[in-house]
Design an enzyme around this catalytic site. Structure first.
Site, PDB file in Angstrom:
ATOM      1  N   GLU A   1     -14.215 -39.706  66.844  1.00  0.00           N
ATOM      2  CA  GLU A   1     -13.838 -40.606  65.780  1.00  0.00           C
ATOM      3  C   GLU A   1     -14.051 -39.823  64.453  1.00  0.00           C
ATOM      4  O   GLU A   1     -14.730 -40.331  63.430  1.00  0.00           O
ATOM      5  CB  GLU A   1     -14.760 -42.065  65.902  1.00  0.00           C
ATOM      6  CG  GLU A   1     -14.137 -42.791  66.987  1.00  0.00           C
ATOM      7  CD  GLU A   1     -14.655 -44.088  67.209  1.00  0.00           C
ATOM      8  OE1 GLU A   1     -14.851 -44.626  65.810  1.00  0.00           O
ATOM      9  OE2 GLU A   1     -14.682 -44.561  68.077  1.00  0.00           O
TER      10      GLU A   1
ATOM     11  N   PRO B   1      -2.543 -33.257  71.783  1.00  0.00           N
ATOM     12  CA  PRO B   1      -2.959 -32.095  72.207  1.00  0.00           C
ATOM     13  C   PRO B   1      -3.174 -30.912  70.899  1.00  0.00           C
ATOM     14  O   PRO B   1      -3.861 -30.213  70.775  1.00  0.00           O
ATOM     15  CB  PRO B   1      -1.905 -31.406  73.182  1.00  0.00           C
ATOM     16  CG  PRO B   1      -1.408 -32.557  73.498  1.00  0.00           C
ATOM     17  CD  PRO B   1      -1.303 -33.829  72.579  1.00  0.00           C
TER      18      PRO B   1
ATOM     19  N   THR C   1     -15.071 -35.388  63.678  1.00  0.00           N
ATOM     20  CA  THR C   1     -15.934 -34.652  63.946  1.00  0.00           C
ATOM     21  C   THR C   1     -17.176 -34.519  62.655  1.00  0.00           C
ATOM     22  O   THR C   1     -16.571 -35.055  61.608  1.00  0.00           O
ATOM     23  CB  THR C   1     -15.659 -32.942  63.976  1.00  0.00           C
ATOM     24  OG1 THR C   1     -14.925 -32.563  62.608  1.00  0.00           O
ATOM     25  CG2 THR C   1     -14.629 -32.654  65.093  1.00  0.00           C
TER      26      THR C   1
ATOM     27  N   GLY D   1     -39.762 -28.034  81.723  1.00  0.00           N
ATOM     28  CA  GLY D   1     -38.701 -27.776  82.947  1.00  0.00           C
ATOM     29  C   GLY D   1     -38.293 -29.233  83.419  1.00  0.00           C
ATOM     30  O   GLY D   1     -37.006 -29.253  84.013  1.00  0.00           O
TER      31      GLY D   1
ATOM     32  N   TRP E   1      -7.227 -37.405  74.681  1.00  0.00           N
ATOM     33  CA  TRP E   1      -8.855 -37.655  74.404  1.00  0.00           C
ATOM     34  C   TRP E   1      -8.773 -39.389  74.457  1.00  0.00           C
ATOM     35  O   TRP E   1      -9.373 -39.629  73.212  1.00  0.00           O
ATOM     36  CB  TRP E   1      -9.419 -37.070  73.181  1.00  0.00           C
ATOM     37  CG  TRP E   1      -8.994 -35.697  73.117  1.00  0.00           C
ATOM     38  CD1 TRP E   1      -8.418 -35.331  71.739  1.00  0.00           C
ATOM     39  CD2 TRP E   1      -9.160 -34.637  73.757  1.00  0.00           C
ATOM     40  NE1 TRP E   1      -8.500 -33.815  71.890  1.00  0.00           N
ATOM     41  CE2 TRP E   1      -8.901 -33.418  73.318  1.00  0.00           C
ATOM     42  CE3 TRP E   1      -9.776 -34.453  75.187  1.00  0.00           C
ATOM     43  CZ2 TRP E   1      -8.986 -32.059  73.834  1.00  0.00           C
ATOM     44  CZ3 TRP E   1      -9.858 -33.248  75.457  1.00  0.00           C
ATOM     45  CH2 TRP E   1      -9.415 -32.053  75.167  1.00  0.00           C
ATOM     46  N   ILE E   2      -8.012 -40.091  75.226  1.00  0.00           N
ATOM     47  CA  ILE E   2      -7.932 -41.354  75.034  1.00  0.00           C
ATOM     48  C   ILE E   2      -8.860 -42.230  75.783  1.00  0.00           C
ATOM     49  O   ILE E   2      -8.849 -42.295  76.875  1.00  0.00           O
ATOM     50  CB  ILE E   2      -6.656 -42.056  75.192  1.00  0.00           C
ATOM     51  CG1 ILE E   2      -5.545 -41.064  74.507  1.00  0.00           C
ATOM     52  CG2 ILE E   2      -6.329 -43.481  74.804  1.00  0.00           C
ATOM     53  CD1 ILE E   2      -5.715 -40.751  73.079  1.00  0.00           C
TER      54      ILE E   2
ATOM     55  N   SER F   1      -5.095 -39.106  68.611  1.00  0.00           N
ATOM     56  CA  SER F   1      -5.066 -37.903  68.755  1.00  0.00           C
ATOM     57  C   SER F   1      -3.672 -37.086  69.609  1.00  0.00           C
ATOM     58  O   SER F   1      -3.748 -37.925  70.565  1.00  0.00           O
ATOM     59  CB  SER F   1      -6.396 -37.161  69.268  1.00  0.00           C
ATOM     60  OG  SER F   1      -7.406 -37.703  68.320  1.00  0.00           O
TER      61      SER F   1
ATOM     62  N   PHE G   1      -7.094 -46.525  71.888  1.00  0.00           N
ATOM     63  CA  PHE G   1      -6.829 -46.142  70.710  1.00  0.00           C
ATOM     64  C   PHE G   1      -6.288 -44.675  70.674  1.00  0.00           C
ATOM     65  O   PHE G   1      -6.957 -43.946  70.923  1.00  0.00           O
ATOM     66  CB  PHE G   1      -7.894 -46.132  69.501  1.00  0.00           C
ATOM     67  CG  PHE G   1      -7.579 -45.895  68.227  1.00  0.00           C
ATOM     68  CD1 PHE G   1      -7.006 -46.768  67.332  1.00  0.00           C
ATOM     69  CD2 PHE G   1      -7.985 -44.568  67.680  1.00  0.00           C
ATOM     70  CE1 PHE G   1      -6.913 -46.366  65.776  1.00  0.00           C
ATOM     71  CE2 PHE G   1      -7.545 -44.242  66.327  1.00  0.00           C
ATOM     72  CZ  PHE G   1      -6.993 -45.130  65.377  1.00  0.00           C
ATOM     73  N   ALA G   2      -4.794 -44.693  70.494  1.00  0.00           N
ATOM     74  CA  ALA G   2      -4.371 -43.402  70.740  1.00  0.00           C
ATOM     75  C   ALA G   2      -3.708 -42.710  69.678  1.00  0.00           C
ATOM     76  O   ALA G   2      -2.491 -42.967  69.080  1.00  0.00           O
ATOM     77  CB  ALA G   2      -3.212 -43.555  72.048  1.00  0.00           C
TER      78      ALA G   2
HETATM   79  N1  CAA Z   1     -10.195 -43.967  54.436  1.00  0.00           N
HETATM   80  C1  CAA Z   1      -9.204 -44.471  53.631  1.00  0.00           C
HETATM   81  N2  CAA Z   1      -8.119 -43.696  53.341  1.00  0.00           N
HETATM   82  C2  CAA Z   1      -8.284 -42.151  53.695  1.00  0.00           C
HETATM   83  C3  CAA Z   1      -9.270 -41.649  54.261  1.00  0.00           C
HETATM   84  C4  CAA Z   1     -10.152 -42.572  54.608  1.00  0.00           C
HETATM   85  N3  CAA Z   1     -11.264 -42.398  55.423  1.00  0.00           N
HETATM   86  N4  CAA Z   1      -9.002 -40.473  54.350  1.00  0.00           N
HETATM   87  C5  CAA Z   1      -7.814 -40.297  53.838  1.00  0.00           C
HETATM   88  N5  CAA Z   1      -7.513 -41.343  53.263  1.00  0.00           N
HETATM   89  C6  CAA Z   1      -6.046 -41.637  52.691  1.00  0.00           C
HETATM   90  C7  CAA Z   1      -6.044 -40.849  51.126  1.00  0.00           C
HETATM   91  O1  CAA Z   1      -6.553 -41.369  50.232  1.00  0.00           O
HETATM   92  C8  CAA Z   1      -4.580 -40.523  50.966  1.00  0.00           C
HETATM   93  O2  CAA Z   1      -4.163 -41.765  50.599  1.00  0.00           O
HETATM   94  P1  CAA Z   1      -2.833 -41.629  49.502  1.00  0.00           P
HETATM   95  O3  CAA Z   1      -1.582 -41.160  50.435  1.00  0.00           O
HETATM   96  O4  CAA Z   1      -2.419 -42.978  49.362  1.00  0.00           O
HETATM   97  O5  CAA Z   1      -3.244 -40.765  48.442  1.00  0.00           O
HETATM   98  C9  CAA Z   1      -4.150 -40.469  52.314  1.00  0.00           C
HETATM   99  O6  CAA Z   1      -5.034 -40.952  53.453  1.00  0.00           O
HETATM  100  C10 CAA Z   1      -3.955 -38.733  52.851  1.00  0.00           C
HETATM  101  O7  CAA Z   1      -5.332 -38.297  52.607  1.00  0.00           O
HETATM  102  P2  CAA Z   1      -5.473 -36.677  52.667  1.00  0.00           P
HETATM  103  O8  CAA Z   1      -4.145 -36.000  51.900  1.00  0.00           O
HETATM  104  O9  CAA Z   1      -6.727 -36.496  52.495  1.00  0.00           O
HETATM  105  O10 CAA Z   1      -5.155 -36.586  54.267  1.00  0.00           O
HETATM  106  P3  CAA Z   1      -5.259 -35.316  55.211  1.00  0.00           P
HETATM  107  O11 CAA Z   1      -4.039 -35.107  56.054  1.00  0.00           O
HETATM  108  O12 CAA Z   1      -5.745 -34.165  54.395  1.00  0.00           O
HETATM  109  O13 CAA Z   1      -6.611 -35.772  56.235  1.00  0.00           O
HETATM  110  C11 CAA Z   1      -8.459 -36.411  57.023  1.00  0.00           C
HETATM  111  C12 CAA Z   1      -7.444 -36.508  56.007  1.00  0.00           C
HETATM  112  C13 CAA Z   1      -9.777 -37.265  56.523  1.00  0.00           C
HETATM  113  C14 CAA Z   1      -8.893 -35.064  57.460  1.00  0.00           C
HETATM  114  C15 CAA Z   1      -7.993 -37.272  58.374  1.00  0.00           C
HETATM  115  O14 CAA Z   1      -6.762 -36.581  58.723  1.00  0.00           O
HETATM  116  C16 CAA Z   1      -9.112 -37.519  59.374  1.00  0.00           C
HETATM  117  O15 CAA Z   1      -9.697 -38.608  59.125  1.00  0.00           O
HETATM  118  N6  CAA Z   1      -9.022 -36.731  60.615  1.00  0.00           N
HETATM  119  C17 CAA Z   1      -9.797 -37.254  61.431  1.00  0.00           C
HETATM  120  C18 CAA Z   1      -9.009 -37.962  62.479  1.00  0.00           C
HETATM  121  C19 CAA Z   1     -10.247 -38.696  63.361  1.00  0.00           C
HETATM  122  O16 CAA Z   1     -11.322 -39.093  63.191  1.00  0.00           O
HETATM  123  N7  CAA Z   1      -9.790 -38.722  64.943  1.00  0.00           N
HETATM  124  C20 CAA Z   1     -10.579 -39.406  65.877  1.00  0.00           C
HETATM  125  C21 CAA Z   1      -9.483 -40.154  66.942  1.00  0.00           C
HETATM  126  S1  CAA Z   1     -10.191 -41.496  67.638  1.00  0.00           S
HETATM  127  C22 CAA Z   1     -10.794 -40.648  69.011  1.00  0.00           C
HETATM  128  O17 CAA Z   1     -11.798 -40.032  68.672  1.00  0.00           O
HETATM  129  C23 CAA Z   1     -10.590 -40.871  70.376  1.00  0.00           C
HETATM  130  C24 CAA Z   1     -11.145 -42.124  70.881  1.00  0.00           C
HETATM  131  O18 CAA Z   1     -10.644 -42.589  71.897  1.00  0.00           O
HETATM  132  C25 CAA Z   1     -12.467 -42.761  70.458  1.00  0.00           C
END
Ligand code: CAA
Length: 382
Positions: A364, A129, A366, A341, A157-158, A127, A124-125
């Protein structure tokens, strides 16, 4: 044992996973970690057990169980080796799940079936840099060219990246439109000009591999678009909501392993003429460890049941991941303390559990992002 009732099927998958984890995974986990060795044979065995697509319907190669079963199996696998569990969790929650949820029939037949059978591996890609927590600010671009989309950019971070055959990725049509302009794609690893970049050397989950993926004008057929144009952010968020339940289960597995090691050490290690398990200082740590683990497990189970019942589980999955990952960090820290220890050396597994626990507070989403999601939900609710 919890009083939450498990069905016959739940007990069955839990015991199959436990037996497999104890006999096949646990004996090699320290070696895999030490050598940062991808557990290819274990993944093959897990595919044969049906663990790579646990809640995917049989018609698409899955085991047709529920999300709750998935958390039971994942906890047991992660208890033995969090790296092996990570590989399983990415394939189930972050790759099979969005194709099942948003894919076309043709995409399900072509990609989901081999992924759920464990014949191919997914990653799942999302994120990049410069865009991790702020997923709406990704800069990998996409433009349409006839029957293809052309993707350019770097993903970071994939997990499973180096070994994956299939990539779920996200790109923007216009970075200034943030989350509204993002589209999701299913990309074959063999796509020309798609390269594996830096392979990370990590603190923990060392037997799973993590890399950069570079898309340098990669042509992806239109039929490989997942969902509609502009639906990518929604797909990413929905996928991560489910994935976080799995990370909660992983954290519970790591914490449970560290706890059990601590109890057994405390019963055999003597100080002041008695086993240290007779000392209140140790007993209090064990009590708090067990309490935090049970609370974590119940939060994970609640979120899983809500996903199974197609309820809105956004808040509950964030709470489960937040609480379980912070509890795992606390429990593994105390596990080292109980061991003194010896716990600080590689002679005992608690240092590995401690290193593995840390990632659950980061990937997924922080802990800070989980708090943000919970607050957003609460403020809408009350
Ligand atoms: N579930 C469903 N919808 C959501 C949501 C959620 N958890 N969070 C936000 N949304 C929706 C909002 O309702 C909004 O919808 P509308 O446009 O219809 O109104 C839209 O998304 C935008 O919402 P925000 O304005 O709140 O968006 P934002 O840009 O401020 O960011 C955030 C929201 C929650 C911070 C989001 O960016 C986020 O979850 N960030 C973390 C990302 C993450 O978890 N990355 C991990 C990647 S995977 C990994 O770790 C690598 C691997 O290989 C395992």
């Amino acid at each position: 044992m919890s009083i939450v009732e498990l069905t016959e099927e739940h007990r069955m998958i839990q015991s199959v996973a436990k037996e497999f984890a104890e006999t096949e995974i646990k004996p090699v986990a320290a070696r895999l970690d030490r050598r940062s060795e991808f557990p290819a044979e274990l993944i093959q065995s897990m595919a044969e057990l049906g663990f790579m697509g646990i809640y995917i319907p049989e018609e698409y190669g899955g085991s047709a169980m529920d999300v709750f079963s998935y958390t039971l199996a994942l906890e047991e696998i992660c208890k033995a080796c969090a790296s092996t569990g990570t590989i399983m969790s990415v394939n189930n929650s972050l790759v099979c799940d969005p194709i099942l949820e948003f894919g076309t029939l043709a995409q399900k037949e072509e990609y989901l079936t081999p992924l759920a059978r464990g014949e191919s591996l997914g990653c799942f890609a999302l994120s990049e840099p410069a865009a991790g927590s702020d997923a709406g600010s990704i800069r990998t671009t996409v433009r349409r060219d006839g029957d293809n989309y052309v993707l350019s950019g770097t993903k970071n971070w994939i997990t499973n990246g180096p070994e994956a055959d299939v990539i779920i990725t996200f790109a923007t049509h216009d970075p200034s439109k943030k989350h509204k302009a993002i589209t999701a794609f299913i990309v074959d690893k063999e796509t020309p000009r798609l390269n594996v970049g830096k392979i990370e050397e990590k603190l923990g989950i060392k037997a799973s591999s993590t890399c950069q993926l570079m898309f340098d004008d990669c042509y992806v057929p239109v039929r490989n678009r997942l969902g509609e144009e502009g639906e990518g952010f929604k797909i990413a968020m929905n996928t991560l909501n489910g994935g976080r339940i799995g990370i909660g289960a992983q954290a519970v597995g790591i914490a449970q392993a560290a706890f059990e090691e601590s109890v057994s050490y405390a019963k055999q290690r003597e100080a002041f003429d008695k086993p240290i398990s007779n000392l209140q200082a140790i007993q209090f740590m064990l009590s708090d460890m067990a309490t935090k683990i049970e609370a974590s497990r119940l939060l994970v189970w609640q979120a899983a049941k809500m996903k199974d019942q197609k309820m809105n589980y956004v808040k509950q999955s964030a709470m489960a991941k937040l609480f379980a990952s912070e509890a795992a960090m606390w429990v593994t820290t105390k596990a080292i303390q109980v061991h003194g220890g010896y716990g600080y050396t590689t002679d005992y597994p608690v240092e590995r559990h401690f290193r593995d626990a840390k990632i659950t507070e980061i990937y997924e989403g922080t802990s800070e992002i989980q708090r943000l999601i919970i607050a957003n939900q609460l403020l809408n609710e009350y």
